[in-house]
Scaffold this motif. Structure first.
Motif, PDB file in Angstrom:
ATOM      1  N   SER A 115       0.890  -1.212   0.084  1.00 22.94           N
ATOM      2  CA  SER A 115      -0.012   0.032   0.038  1.00 22.94           C
ATOM      3  C   SER A 115       0.820   1.247  -0.083  1.00 22.94           C
ATOM      4  N   GLU A 117       2.874   1.834  -2.010  1.00 27.18           N
ATOM      5  CA  GLU A 117       3.475   1.802  -3.785  1.00 27.18           C
ATOM      6  C   GLU A 117       4.912   1.338  -3.862  1.00 27.18           C
ATOM      7  N   GLN A 134       7.540   3.231  -6.215  1.00 24.80           N
ATOM      8  CA  GLN A 134       6.973   3.663  -7.327  1.00 24.80           C
ATOM      9  C   GLN A 134       6.839   5.302  -6.958  1.00 24.80           C
ATOM     10  N   TYR A 136       5.440   7.999  -8.484  1.00 23.02           N
ATOM     11  CA  TYR A 136       4.120   8.993  -8.419  1.00 23.02           C
ATOM     12  C   TYR A 136       2.819   8.077  -8.954  1.00 23.02           C
ATOM     13  N   GLY A 137       1.820   8.585  -8.617  1.00 25.92           N
ATOM     14  CA  GLY A 137       0.651   8.125  -9.248  1.00 25.92           C
ATOM     15  C   GLY A 137       0.038   6.702  -8.255  1.00 25.92           C
ATOM     16  N   VAL A 138      -0.911   5.982  -8.939  1.00 27.23           N
ATOM     17  CA  VAL A 138      -1.207   5.009  -8.197  1.00 27.23           C
ATOM     18  C   VAL A 138      -1.235   3.703  -9.383  1.00 27.23           C
ATOM     19  N   SER A 140      -2.269   0.309 -10.751  1.00 27.72           N
ATOM     20  CA  SER A 140      -3.616  -0.468 -10.710  1.00 27.72           C
ATOM     21  C   SER A 140      -3.580  -1.803 -11.139  1.00 27.72           C
ATOM     22  N   GLY A 154      -0.287   2.053 -14.214  1.00 25.52           N
ATOM     23  CA  GLY A 154      -0.947   3.045 -13.000  1.00 25.52           C
ATOM     24  C   GLY A 154      -1.633   4.142 -13.978  1.00 25.52           C
ATOM     25  N   TYR A 156      -1.933   8.510 -13.386  1.00 26.65           N
ATOM     26  CA  TYR A 156      -1.481  10.084 -12.576  1.00 26.65           C
ATOM     27  C   TYR A 156      -2.215  11.015 -13.212  1.00 26.65           C
TER      28      TYR A 156
END
Length: 409
Positions: A115, A117, A134, A136-138, A140, A154, A156
């Protein structure tokens, strides 16, 4: 089935109806309890004191490992053949960190994603070898390739793809351009195809409220270069939430159409399985019965399909949902529908011996749940694949419901 707009902002999780649970999982479980039968099917629930469980994977040697969190943050759990915890290993990250994805590396050891990243590589015993943060961003969706590389998708400001080597180095990092017709890519699923290349799937957010969402798939090679890209446009909005390679080289995608209802200010979400050839051209599409949203699909050994989806639980309340495992033949005829009530399934694996291994969480208690089902048990109830992804159910439902709300504005 229609979903009322006034309920779309409320929690999209089912509150279990007692007689549904009794019909599907005869021995209801309490914290740290288990249920099973002589055929090998079992269900284990792990209390928060035991440590939460988010994902599960059966190794090539038959051992089962689970990923989640404990007192000290992210943890790996070793499970015996009966589902009981045999060992635990802290992998760090702080007390609020949780491992939300686990899969065996073809080169040995395990890949986990947390969690925080972070992509983490461990040996078979859970000892950390390296960590990739990671930036930046999330993320998926994650795909572990046959050569040990890891492809991460992912979102962003724009969607992106990152390839990580078995040594933990970033091989390449690419941001997706603006799609043809405008809008913004949003990635839902990435999988490796039989030729070694990858399919990336999701939907295009049109940004403009007057336009429809569009499903898309693209094929990329090992270097991230696009081989082909296809959009799937219909008179209604459409969002692809999952994709799976087929043995014949084609693809199966979970596609949810979103239309304005005919009355009572309702919006209808209708799930389909889209079948394409190896070039992404649509061959056929069939409606998925018994659910409102399909968020995972994979090919079954008999060339049919296993699917995960949600259905509104009208007995419990119009804003509450139940989670289901479905099995159809290759033409879409329903063969199996197994409800897990309030248990949200986040991870599914078809093991080497044909079992179905799943991990999820009881949305009422918050306890982690691991379930093993034998295909024969599924058949009695109604007459090597990859995980759907961490936190994926929530993300899919949120995206589809947000799109449904937007259609009425």
């Amino acid at each position: 089935m229609f979903i009322s707009l006034k309920n779309l902002g409320k929690r999209a999780f089912v509150v279990l109806v007692l007689f549904v649970l009794c019909a599907v999982l005869p021995a209801a479980v309490s914290a740290s309890a288990d249920s099973g039968n002589s055929s090998g099917e079992w269900m284990k629930e792990f209390s928060l004191e035991d440590g939460s469980v988010a994902a599960v994977w059966q190794m090539s040697d038959g051992d089962i490992v689970a990923a989640g969190s404990g007192e000290n943050g992210s943890e790996i759990f070793g499970l015996g053949p009966d589902g009981n915890i045999s060992w635990k290993k802290d992998i760090g990250g702080g007390e609020n960190s949780s491992a939300v994805f686990v899969q065996e590396s073809p080169l040995g050891g395990l890949y986990l994603f947390t969690s925080d990243e972070e992509l983490v590589k461990t040996d078979d015993s859970g000892n950390v070898e390296w960590t990739y943060r990671q930036p930046y961003g999330v993320i998926s969706s994650i795909e572990v390739a046959d050569n040990g590389n890891v492809l991460m998708a992912g979102d962003y400001l724009q969607s992106f793809l990152i390839m990580i080597s078995p040594e933990g180095n970033e091989t390449w990092n690419k941001t997706l351009d603006t799609p043809d017709g405008g809008g913004q890519y949003r990635l839902s699923s990435v999988q490796q195809m039989s030729d070694g290349e990858f399919v990336v799937a999701g939907y295009i957010n049109p940004i403009m409220y007057t336009e429809n969402y569009r499903g898309f798939m693209m094929k990329i090679n090992e270097e991230g270069n696009v081989s082909w890209a296809k959009q799937y446009k219909y008179k209604d909005s459409a969002m692809i939430t999952t994709v799976a390679p087929l043995e014949d080289g084609g693809l199966a995608a979970g596609l949810n159409k979103i239309t304005e209802g005919a009355s009572d200010n309702n919006t209808e979400i209708v799930p389909y399985i889209l079948i394409t050839d190896s070039g992404g051209y649509q061959k056929t599409m069939f409606n998925v019965p018994g659910v409102e949203v399909v968020y995972y699909v994979t090919e079954a050994p008999d060339k049919g399909f296993y699917m995960l989806g949600t259905e509104e639980n009208t007995l419990a309340g119009s804003d509450e949902y139940e989670y289901k495992l479905l099995k159809t033949d290759n033409a879409g005829s329903l063969e199996v529908s197994k409800s897990f009530g309030e248990t949200r399934i986040n991870s599914l694996q078809q093991t080497l011996n044909g079992e179905i291994l799943m991990a999820g969480s009881d949305t009422g208690s918050g306890n982690g749940v691991i379930i093993k089902i034998m295909p024969g048990d599924l058949e009695k109830e109604t007459n090597s694949s990859k995980s759907p992804g961490f936190g994926y159910v929530i993300a899919v439902l949120g995206a589809v419901c947000a799109a449904a709300i937007r259609l009425k504005k």
